[in-house]
Write a protein that holds these residues in place. Structure first.
Motif, PDB file in Angstrom:
ATOM      1  N   SER A  90       0.827  -1.380   0.148  1.00 43.58           N
ATOM      2  CA  SER A  90       0.002  -0.050  -0.013  1.00 43.58           C
ATOM      3  C   SER A  90       1.026   1.392   0.190  1.00 43.58           C
ATOM      4  CB  SER A  90      -0.808  -0.049   1.414  1.00 43.58           C
ATOM      5  OG  SER A  90      -1.603   1.111   1.502  1.00 43.58           O
ATOM      6  N   PRO A  91       0.528   2.197  -0.640  1.00 44.65           N
ATOM      7  CA  PRO A  91       1.030   3.755  -0.747  1.00 44.65           C
ATOM      8  C   PRO A  91       1.420   4.070   0.910  1.00 44.65           C
ATOM      9  CG  PRO A  91      -0.336   3.646  -2.425  1.00 44.65           C
ATOM     10  CD  PRO A  91      -0.800   2.315  -1.642  1.00 44.65           C
ATOM     11  N   LEU A  92       0.280   3.582   1.706  1.00 47.58           N
ATOM     12  CA  LEU A  92       0.456   4.038   3.130  1.00 47.58           C
ATOM     13  C   LEU A  92       1.739   3.564   3.832  1.00 47.58           C
ATOM     14  CD1 LEU A  92      -3.001   3.333   4.663  1.00 47.58           C
ATOM     15  CD2 LEU A  92      -2.128   5.502   3.759  1.00 47.58           C
ATOM     16  N   ALA A  93       2.366   2.559   3.247  1.00 51.45           N
ATOM     17  CA  ALA A  93       3.567   1.757   3.849  1.00 51.45           C
ATOM     18  C   ALA A  93       4.866   2.905   3.392  1.00 51.45           C
ATOM     19  CB  ALA A  93       3.889   0.711   3.060  1.00 51.45           C
ATOM     20  N   THR A  94       4.896   3.992   2.438  1.00 49.12           N
ATOM     21  CA  THR A  94       5.687   4.747   2.071  1.00 49.12           C
ATOM     22  C   THR A  94       5.819   5.935   3.225  1.00 49.12           C
ATOM     23  OG1 THR A  94       4.337   5.994   0.584  1.00 49.12           O
ATOM     24  CG2 THR A  94       5.620   4.081  -0.393  1.00 49.12           C
ATOM     25  N   SER A  95       4.772   6.243   4.192  1.00 49.83           N
ATOM     26  CA  SER A  95       4.881   7.205   4.852  1.00 49.83           C
ATOM     27  C   SER A  95       5.496   6.693   6.148  1.00 49.83           C
ATOM     28  CB  SER A  95       3.299   7.734   5.089  1.00 49.83           C
ATOM     29  OG  SER A  95       3.243   8.636   6.195  1.00 49.83           O
ATOM     30  N   GLU A  96       6.703   7.137   6.529  1.00 49.75           N
ATOM     31  CA  GLU A  96       7.336   6.850   7.767  1.00 49.75           C
ATOM     32  C   GLU A  96       6.561   7.233   9.073  1.00 49.75           C
ATOM     33  OE1 GLU A  96      10.013   5.048   8.056  1.00 49.75           O
ATOM     34  OE2 GLU A  96      10.140   4.551   6.091  1.00 49.75           O
TER      35      GLU A  96
END
Length: 500
Positions: A471-477
């Motif tokens: 998920s793109p959410l995984a790219t937000s630290e």
């Protein structure tokens, strides 16, 4: 004239609710209950189409008619705003999904106001607003606490272009319904809602819908697919294993000449070990795995299979039964394996004829004898007597069903079972534009719900849309890394979102 469009049972229900309790917003008591006109909430794609206008006009007429008759009418408008279309459009135009969505909402609101529709715009909602999806997450947590939301590994339809799971209905002829990319099967840990717990209640409550068309209720019954039958196993001596099958036709058990497995069945790996046809079988399995479930179970799809070269043993006759891998069986239905009875099922007849698999007559009409050399199709009638069926030969088929199950249970060879076609609802998606699933993973404490006073878990803005199979959410630290609400130690958030 409009009266015929208002179901009377709904009117009676509202009258009852109104008599029991009145909400704060309905302070005027004119002796009539509040009247609700619930519109279809559109997806904010940018512009209304004529289908919207037609439906909303009908709803508006009913709302105005009820107001003129003294009712307190609740007539809201909202937007079903999460989902892949907005995300894909935002990526294409290089703008955030929220910006794209809210600009479309503004335009569609302008169109509806210009039509003069009598909505209460103070009650407007959008499912992508954090004040709304807070309650989506709250409901998820309630279901989780009740054991109705759970996570497990499952084989899913995966689009490499959209980088997300697709429902079976979203796979058209093996391709993604949005981008036409070939769909593949992938093993992923996914979140499910346990709707199967309500299968019997869903069936039982169909009788509470007297105004529904019978064809719709029949579709619902078939979708739930409740059946009663027999579960039993065949021994596989060469593997020292058993393969379990489920059947609603135990009267045909003596006619089994083959057993079919889908490529996803756990036994397939063992069947392929040291198999001289291993490469050929693996290629066939890969092809079938990447075919949609709907296509595999369609009556119009060609039934394909490969004989594994390995046999199992019939529990009642001791005879060898061939084990095949096919494209028309799904692992998540029944036991994941199916017994083949060519003379009792037309699909099995066609498959056995195509691959020259033996056929045994075990059921025939009461008034004449069937001969295999004279048959050109299976005998599928729901009436007849058993033949070539050991001690059950000559018994009427319906009596034989119960008798065979009783015998199998008495000998410890099988058991009665209720089965459903209904499957739990896979609700997780590996995309950004949806309500984040409010789960935290702690290495010490395991799965933890986000505390209720910390809802909503908001969508982060610092995301990338090139994440691939995550998920793109995984790219937000700052989104991913958090603290465990139980022990206070370092933890991570779930990065899937909830479908629609």
């Amino acid at each position: 004239m409009l009266e015929k469009y208002i179901p009377q049972e709904i009117e009676k229900k509202w009258q009852h609710v109104w008599a029991e309790s009145k909400c704060d917003c309905c302070t005027e008591d004119n002796g009539k209950p509040p009247y609700y006109v619930l519109e279809m909430f559109p997806y904010p794609s940018g512009n209304l189409h004529m289908g919207h206008v037609r439906n909303y006009t009908i709803g508006d007429v009913i709302a105005r008619y009820r107001r003129m008759n003294g009712y307190n009418v609740l007539h809201p408008m909202g937007y079903d705003a999460f989902g892949m279309p907005a995300e894909n459009a935002a990526i294409k135009h290089n703008i955030p999904p929220a910006e794209w969505t809210y600009s479309n909402i503004a335009n569609m609101t302008r169109q509806q106001k210009s039509l003069g529709l009598s909505y209460d715009w103070d009650r407007e909602v959008a499912t992508c607003h954090e004040k709304y999806y807070k309650w989506t997450q709250w409901i998820f947590e309630l279901l989780y606490k009740r054991g109705l939301a759970y996570r497990k590994e499952a084989k899913v339809n995966w689009c490499e272009h959209c980088n997300t799971v697709l429902a079976n209905e979203q796979v058209i002829e093996g391709k993604c319904w949005r981008c036409d990319t070939p769909v593949v099967k992938k093993d992923l840990k996914q979140w499910f809602f346990k709707i199967t717990d309500y299968a019997d209640r869903l069936l039982e409550d169909l009788k509470l819908l007297p105004g529904w068309p019978e064809r719709v209720k029949t579709m619902q019954k078939n979708w739930i697919g409740r059946s009663e039958g027999l579960e039993f196993s065949f021994d596989i001596p060469s593997l020292k294993e058993k393969v379990a099958v489920y059947t609603t036709r135990p009267d045909t058990i003596y006619g089994v000449t083959f057993v079919v497995l889908p490529p996803e069945h756990p036994l397939v790996g063992k069947l392929l070990e040291n198999n001289p046809k291993k490469a050929e079988l693996e290629a066939f399995c890969e092809k079938v795995r990447n075919t949609s479930d709907i296509e595999r179970t369609s009556t119009e799809s060609e039934k394909l299979g490969m004989y594994t070269g390995i046999d199992c043993i019939h529990p009642l006759t001791g005879k060898k039964v061939q084990i095949w891998i096919t494209n028309y069986v799904l692992y998540d239905y029944g036991t994941g394996a199916v017994m083949g009875v060519p003379t009792g099922d037309q699909r099995d007849w066609m498959f056995a004829t195509k691959y020259n698999i033996p056929k045994i007559i075990t059921l025939q009409p009461k008034d004449h004898e069937l001969k295999l050399e004279e048959m050109d199709h299976a005998y599928e009638d729901k009436d007849g007597v058993l033949v070539n069926a050991g001690p059950f030969t000559g018994m009427e088929m319906h009596k034989a069903m119960s008798a065979i199950i009783d015998y199998m249970e008495e000998k410890g060879l099988g058991k009665r079972r209720v089965n459903y076609r209904l499957r739990d609802w896979l609700i997780s998606r590996q995309r950004y534009w949806g309500a984040p699933i409010p789960i935290i993973y702690c290495p010490k404490c395991g799965e933890q719900l986000v505390p209720e006073d910390q809802l909503p878990v908001k969508l982060p803005e610092d995301v990338k849309f090139t994440a691939g199979a995550v998920s793109p959410l995984a790219t937000s630290e700052h989104f991913v890394h958090c603290t465990c609400p139980k022990c206070g130690g370092p933890a991570t958030r779930e990065t899937d979102t909830i479908d629609t």
